[in-house]
Design a protein around this motif. Structure first.
Motif, PDB file in Angstrom:
ATOM      1  N   LEU A  17       0.828  -1.203   0.000  1.00 46.56           N
ATOM      2  CA  LEU A  17       0.000   0.000   0.000  1.00 46.56           C
ATOM      3  C   LEU A  17       0.866   1.259   0.000  1.00 46.56           C
ATOM      4  O   LEU A  17       0.588   2.209  -0.732  1.00 46.56           O
ATOM      5  CB  LEU A  17      -0.938   0.006   1.206  1.00 46.56           C
ATOM      6  N   PHE A  18       1.928   1.282   0.800  1.00 46.23           N
ATOM      7  CA  PHE A  18       2.825   2.436   0.802  1.00 46.23           C
ATOM      8  C   PHE A  18       3.498   2.616  -0.550  1.00 46.23           C
ATOM      9  O   PHE A  18       3.689   3.749  -1.008  1.00 46.23           O
ATOM     10  CB  PHE A  18       3.887   2.311   1.891  1.00 46.23           C
ATOM     11  N   LEU A  19       3.847   1.516  -1.211  1.00 49.13           N
ATOM     12  CA  LEU A  19       4.438   1.613  -2.543  1.00 49.13           C
ATOM     13  C   LEU A  19       3.433   2.204  -3.531  1.00 49.13           C
ATOM     14  O   LEU A  19       3.764   3.113  -4.299  1.00 49.13           O
ATOM     15  CB  LEU A  19       4.899   0.238  -3.019  1.00 49.13           C
ATOM     16  N   PHE A  20       2.204   1.710  -3.505  1.00 46.81           N
ATOM     17  CA  PHE A  20       1.165   2.225  -4.401  1.00 46.81           C
ATOM     18  C   PHE A  20       0.907   3.717  -4.160  1.00 46.81           C
ATOM     19  O   PHE A  20       0.837   4.504  -5.099  1.00 46.81           O
ATOM     20  CB  PHE A  20      -0.128   1.429  -4.229  1.00 46.81           C
ATOM     21  N   VAL A  21       0.762   4.108  -2.894  1.00 47.31           N
ATOM     22  CA  VAL A  21       0.481   5.514  -2.575  1.00 47.31           C
ATOM     23  C   VAL A  21       1.660   6.394  -2.972  1.00 47.31           C
ATOM     24  O   VAL A  21       1.477   7.515  -3.464  1.00 47.31           O
ATOM     25  CB  VAL A  21       0.129   5.676  -1.080  1.00 47.31           C
ATOM     26  N   GLY A  22       2.877   5.900  -2.786  1.00 40.97           N
ATOM     27  CA  GLY A  22       4.057   6.668  -3.181  1.00 40.97           C
ATOM     28  C   GLY A  22       4.110   6.897  -4.675  1.00 40.97           C
ATOM     29  O   GLY A  22       4.387   8.010  -5.139  1.00 40.97           O
ATOM     30  N   ILE A  23       3.847   5.843  -5.457  1.00 42.94           N
ATOM     31  CA  ILE A  23       3.852   5.985  -6.914  1.00 42.94           C
ATOM     32  C   ILE A  23       2.719   6.902  -7.369  1.00 42.94           C
ATOM     33  O   ILE A  23       2.902   7.766  -8.239  1.00 42.94           O
ATOM     34  CB  ILE A  23       3.757   4.598  -7.583  1.00 42.94           C
ATOM     35  N   TRP A  24       1.544   6.727  -6.762  1.00 37.09           N
ATOM     36  CA  TRP A  24       0.404   7.554  -7.139  1.00 37.09           C
ATOM     37  C   TRP A  24       0.647   9.032  -6.806  1.00 37.09           C
ATOM     38  O   TRP A  24       0.399   9.918  -7.621  1.00 37.09           O
ATOM     39  CB  TRP A  24      -0.851   7.070  -6.417  1.00 37.09           C
ATOM     40  N   SER A  25       1.161   9.314  -5.603  1.00 38.63           N
ATOM     41  CA  SER A  25       1.368  10.713  -5.217  1.00 38.63           C
ATOM     42  C   SER A  25       2.515  11.342  -6.004  1.00 38.63           C
ATOM     43  O   SER A  25       2.493  12.546  -6.270  1.00 38.63           O
ATOM     44  CB  SER A  25       1.603  10.833  -3.714  1.00 38.63           C
ATOM     45  N   LEU A  26       3.500  10.543  -6.409  1.00 46.99           N
ATOM     46  CA  LEU A  26       4.554  11.064  -7.276  1.00 46.99           C
ATOM     47  C   LEU A  26       3.982  11.447  -8.634  1.00 46.99           C
ATOM     48  O   LEU A  26       4.322  12.499  -9.191  1.00 46.99           O
ATOM     49  CB  LEU A  26       5.680  10.033  -7.443  1.00 46.99           C
ATOM     50  N   GLY A  27       3.097  10.623  -9.158  1.00 44.95           N
ATOM     51  CA  GLY A  27       2.427  10.963 -10.417  1.00 44.95           C
ATOM     52  C   GLY A  27       1.576  12.212 -10.296  1.00 44.95           C
ATOM     53  O   GLY A  27       1.539  13.046 -11.213  1.00 44.95           O
ATOM     54  N   GLN A  28       0.887  12.358  -9.174  1.00 49.01           N
ATOM     55  CA  GLN A  28       0.089  13.560  -8.944  1.00 49.01           C
ATOM     56  C   GLN A  28       0.981  14.791  -8.857  1.00 49.01           C
ATOM     57  O   GLN A  28       0.626  15.860  -9.353  1.00 49.01           O
ATOM     58  CB  GLN A  28      -0.731  13.421  -7.658  1.00 49.01           C
ATOM     59  N   TYR A  29       2.117  14.648  -8.218  1.00 52.11           N
ATOM     60  CA  TYR A  29       3.044  15.774  -8.069  1.00 52.11           C
ATOM     61  C   TYR A  29       3.620  16.182  -9.423  1.00 52.11           C
ATOM     62  O   TYR A  29       3.753  17.359  -9.716  1.00 52.11           O
ATOM     63  CB  TYR A  29       4.170  15.403  -7.104  1.00 52.11           C
ATOM     64  N   ARG A  30       3.948  15.204 -10.251  1.00 45.93           N
ATOM     65  CA  ARG A  30       4.594  15.502 -11.529  1.00 45.93           C
ATOM     66  C   ARG A  30       3.620  15.984 -12.597  1.00 45.93           C
ATOM     67  O   ARG A  30       3.999  16.784 -13.453  1.00 45.93           O
ATOM     68  CB  ARG A  30       5.326  14.271 -12.038  1.00 45.93           C
ATOM     69  N   ASN A  38       1.743  16.986  -1.926  1.00 40.71           N
ATOM     70  CA  ASN A  38       2.010  15.806  -2.758  1.00 40.71           C
ATOM     71  C   ASN A  38       3.458  15.368  -2.641  1.00 40.71           C
ATOM     72  O   ASN A  38       3.749  14.172  -2.602  1.00 40.71           O
ATOM     73  CB  ASN A  38       1.666  16.082  -4.222  1.00 40.71           C
ATOM     74  N   LEU A  39       4.374  16.318  -2.587  1.00 38.05           N
ATOM     75  CA  LEU A  39       5.782  15.972  -2.421  1.00 38.05           C
ATOM     76  C   LEU A  39       6.023  15.356  -1.049  1.00 38.05           C
ATOM     77  O   LEU A  39       6.734  14.350  -0.923  1.00 38.05           O
ATOM     78  CB  LEU A  39       6.658  17.210  -2.605  1.00 38.05           C
ATOM     79  N   LEU A  40       5.405  15.903  -0.026  1.00 38.03           N
ATOM     80  CA  LEU A  40       5.544  15.370   1.323  1.00 38.03           C
ATOM     81  C   LEU A  40       4.952  13.966   1.433  1.00 38.03           C
ATOM     82  O   LEU A  40       5.566  13.073   2.039  1.00 38.03           O
ATOM     83  CB  LEU A  40       4.861  16.302   2.334  1.00 38.03           C
ATOM     84  N   SER A  41       3.809  13.749   0.826  1.00 36.06           N
ATOM     85  CA  SER A  41       3.210  12.412   0.881  1.00 36.06           C
ATOM     86  C   SER A  41       4.025  11.400   0.080  1.00 36.06           C
ATOM     87  O   SER A  41       4.098  10.225   0.448  1.00 36.06           O
ATOM     88  CB  SER A  41       1.762  12.444   0.395  1.00 36.06           C
ATOM     89  N   THR A  42       4.667  11.836  -0.994  1.00 36.19           N
ATOM     90  CA  THR A  42       5.554  10.951  -1.750  1.00 36.19           C
ATOM     91  C   THR A  42       6.741  10.525  -0.909  1.00 36.19           C
ATOM     92  O   THR A  42       7.072   9.336  -0.820  1.00 36.19           O
ATOM     93  CB  THR A  42       6.036  11.655  -3.031  1.00 36.19           C
ATOM     94  N   ILE A  43       7.383  11.493  -0.264  1.00 29.54           N
ATOM     95  CA  ILE A  43       8.545  11.188   0.573  1.00 29.54           C
ATOM     96  C   ILE A  43       8.150  10.305   1.747  1.00 29.54           C
ATOM     97  O   ILE A  43       8.831   9.324   2.064  1.00 29.54           O
ATOM     98  CB  ILE A  43       9.203  12.498   1.046  1.00 29.54           C
ATOM     99  N   ALA A  44       7.042  10.622   2.391  1.00 29.52           N
ATOM    100  CA  ALA A  44       6.592   9.830   3.538  1.00 29.52           C
ATOM    101  C   ALA A  44       6.230   8.408   3.122  1.00 29.52           C
ATOM    102  O   ALA A  44       6.584   7.442   3.816  1.00 29.52           O
ATOM    103  CB  ALA A  44       5.390  10.510   4.195  1.00 29.52           C
ATOM    104  N   SER A  45       5.568   8.246   1.991  1.00 27.04           N
ATOM    105  CA  SER A  45       5.162   6.914   1.541  1.00 27.04           C
ATOM    106  C   SER A  45       6.365   6.050   1.206  1.00 27.04           C
ATOM    107  O   SER A  45       6.427   4.877   1.592  1.00 27.04           O
ATOM    108  CB  SER A  45       4.256   7.019   0.319  1.00 27.04           C
ATOM    109  N   PHE A  46       7.328   6.604   0.492  1.00 27.37           N
ATOM    110  CA  PHE A  46       8.508   5.817   0.142  1.00 27.37           C
ATOM    111  C   PHE A  46       9.373   5.526   1.366  1.00 27.37           C
ATOM    112  O   PHE A  46       9.986   4.461   1.453  1.00 27.37           O
ATOM    113  CB  PHE A  46       9.318   6.496  -0.952  1.00 27.37           C
TER     114      PHE A  46
END
Length: 69
Positions: A17-30, A38-46
């Motif tokens: 789940l953390f991997l999925f959320v990290g990939i998803w939030s990175l896509g949202q950020y980009r 979005n950047l914070l949630s990407t870093i936290a998820s990974f």
């Protein structure tokens, strides 16, 4: 189901789940919305994607004398 078996399943599902959320939030950020959240949630998820299996390892090491059943 024992506590040990539950934790193995829980750690596996949580890690994925953390991997999925990290990939998803990175896509949202980009692509969509380049906000700090979005950047914070990407870093936290990974980060949690890497830390969760470590927790699972130490949990299994602590309860190695308990069976899976």
């Amino acid at each position: 189901m024992s506590l040990k078996a539950f934790h193995i399943i829980f750690v596996l599902v949580t890690t994925l789940l953390f991997l999925f959320v990290g990939i998803w939030s990175l896509g949202q950020y980009r692509q969509v919305d380049a906000t700090g959240f979005n950047l914070l949630s990407t870093i936290a998820s990974f980060t949690l994607f890497l830390v969760t299996p470590v927790y699972g390892y130490f949990f299994l090491k602590k309860l190695k004398h308990i069976s899976f059943l």
